[in-house]
Design an enzyme around this catalytic site. Structure first.
Site, short mmCIF file in Angstrom:
data_model
loop_
_atom_site.label_atom_id
_atom_site.label_comp_id
_atom_site.label_asym_id
_atom_site.label_seq_id
_atom_site.Cartn_x
_atom_site.Cartn_y
_atom_site.Cartn_z
CB SER A 1 -0.95 0.01 1.21
OG SER A 1 -1.78 -1.14 1.19
NE ARG A 2 2.84 2.45 -4.43
CZ ARG A 2 3.46 1.60 -5.26
NH1 ARG A 2 3.15 0.33 -5.26
NH2 ARG A 2 4.42 2.04 -6.03
#
Length: 514
Positions: A488-489
């Site tokens: 999710s970065r």
């Protein structure tokens, strides 16, 4: 439907006299020696690997008759056995799948196997996919007592690969499977499919038409089921696969394939076969059993993304000295077998402030910094003479890691450059003399001619003098950043910056927002 085929090659014959071929996997493969000048080696990052590609119409296509004849030749005077061809076919299919659909994202595979050779190819592919890290399941409705096929089933059962009946298949295949491999029929099948395969074909056709949620991708071997071997999807009711794995050479129907991924599988066709049938086929890259052919996939660049899965990288885990932390990660890259883990992007800027980057190779790292070698008259050297500051970037894709290093740059001593120069292969030493790096040359032939002359000059193994304009640089770091990709970065970024404590230079570690 005129013909049904599955992804795999069979060499079934059209006449009743060729019983052996009717029971064998038809599987024909091209030779890299047939490469013509019009082929180009292209790189596609869409699959994570480099693949050779050929233009859509620049290689050979086989008619049904030609495909049968080639198979007859392979299994007759050339001595290939049915099980050899089937093993090569299944391995080619599995490697093609692995090039595009990684097991980390597409692990659940259903292979639907028909009663003949194409089904055998599917059984072999399932075994290799298991060893590649996938979780294959097999639907094999019409088993045969033929020892070859029975042996393939035994091999899968020994690996605890589940077999599902048609009745056991879920109503929505996409809920349970990321990939469906169509291995039901080969290019010698005629007529309409009988139950239960008629229903299975309809399910794969409807699977492609699903909308509203992620669906299973469909892989067809050699000929998509429901297609005519030469005319393709005649009535537009056949399976529309996402990947077609042609075998030996693409069949004529492959010209009608419009999916994103077309691969050619196998690499064993002898030169005699290639010459007899005038096969023009692309080369295989490296040791690969498959090669991407046809039109490159049309990809929305904005949709390309990876959801990195990595161990978390915490402040309490890092080394106090960033050089030691770098060595630790570098050793991990070496242990992982990554290609050229010492490759780094070197960015410089001259007095005009315009940045310039290129890839170079790290040739030394110690407490004093990072060393590389180059021509002192190159563009990078001119920039460093005007602005002796640079940044380095290491990227280790297989580990989801990168390291940034910034600092001042100085030339290494002449003795150090001399010592490294003479440690290089003699060909590299001559190349360093030939290349007036970053200068304009009238053509490659000029470089070859000068190289040949110097090669002859130093043929007596005498010492090759280091050019005065060639040597090393050392970047003395004043900043580090270690980056670990995460889901999710929410990546881990730890920055080292120097500070003094009681007159001693130490490093402070801080976490940066991803």
């Amino acid at each position: 439907m005129t013909c049904l085929y599955l992804n795999q090659t069979h060499s079934l014959t059209l006449t009743h006299k060729n019983t052996l071929l009717r029971n064998s996997p038809l599987f024909l493969h091209p030779l890299s020696v047939l490469l013509k000048p019009q082929f180009r080696a292209l790189s596609t990052n869409f699959t994570g690997t480099q693949q050779a590609m050929a233009s859509f119409d620049s290689f050979s296509y086989l008619t049904q008759r030609e495909a049968v004849e080639v198979d007859e030749s392979l299994m007759g005077p050339l001595g290939f056995s049915v099980d050899q061809l089937m093993e090569l076919a299944g391995l080619s299919v599995a490697t093609s799948i692995a090039e595009v659909y990684k097991p980390s994202d597409y692990s659940r595979v259903l292979t639907i196997c028909g009663p003949g050779n194409n089904g055998g190819d599917g059984l072999v592919a399932a075994r290799h996919l298991h060893h590649f890290g996938y979780m294959p399941l097999v639907c094999y409705p019409k088993r045969t007592q033929n020892p070859l096929y029975a042996g393939l089933v035994t091999q899968l059962e020994a690996l605890s690969i589940p077999f599902l009946s048609v009745e056991d298949l879920p109503s929505d295949l996409s809920n349970d499977f990321d990939i469906v491999v169509d291995a039901m029929f080969g290019f010698s099948f005629h007529g309409s499919p009988r139950p239960p395969f008629d229903g299975l074909v309809r399910r794969l056709v409807s699977l492609h038409n699903q909308i509203g949620h992620k669906r299973s991708v469909i892989i067809s071997i050699d000929i998509p089921s429901g297609w005519h071997v030469e005319e393709g999807d005649v009535d537009d009711t056949g399976i529309k696969p996402d990947m077609l794995v042609s075998l030996t050479a693409p069949k004529l129907c492959a010209k009608k394939f419009i999916g994103p991924h077309h691969f050619l599988g196998g690499r064993f066709v002898p030169p005699a076969i290639a010459e007899k049938y005038k096969l023009v086929l692309p080369p295989y890259p490296g040791t690969s059993m498959c090669v991407r052919i046809g039109k490159p996939p049309q990809v929305d660049i904005s949709s390309l993304r990876e959801n990195y899965i990595s161990p978390e990288f915490h402040e309490e885990q890092v080394e106090a000295d960033p050089i030691n932390q770098f060595r630790k990660w570098f050793d991990d890259a070496l242990a992982a077998g990554l290609k050229e883990p010492n490759a780094m992007a070197l960015s410089t800027a001259g007095k005009d402030g315009k940045p310039s980057s290129r890839m170079v190779l790290l040739k030394g790292v110690d407490k004093d910094g990072f060393v590389w070698y180059t021509n002192y008259e190159s563009q990078k050297a001119r920039g460093l003479s005007e602005n002796p500051h640079a940044s380095l970037l290491f990227y280790w894709d297989g580990l989801n890691r990168q390291v940034r290093v910034e600092g001042s740059v100085q030339k290494v001593s002449d003795d150090e450059s001399e010592q490294y120069f003479h440690s290089r292969p003699r060909g590299s030493q001559i190349g360093a003399i030939v290349s007036k790096q970053s200068s304009v040359v009238p053509g490659r032939h000029v470089l070859h001619q000068e190289y040949k002359e110097l090669e002859q000059k130093y043929a007596d193994e005498s010492l090759i003098p280091k050019p005065k304009n060639w040597g090393g640089y050392r970047l003395t770091p004043n900043a580090f950043e270690f980056w670990q990709g995460q889901k999710s970065r929410l990546h881990d970024r730890l920055r080292y910056s120097p500070h003094e404590v009681n007159g001693q230079r130490l490093w402070k570690v801080e976490r940066l927002a991803p």
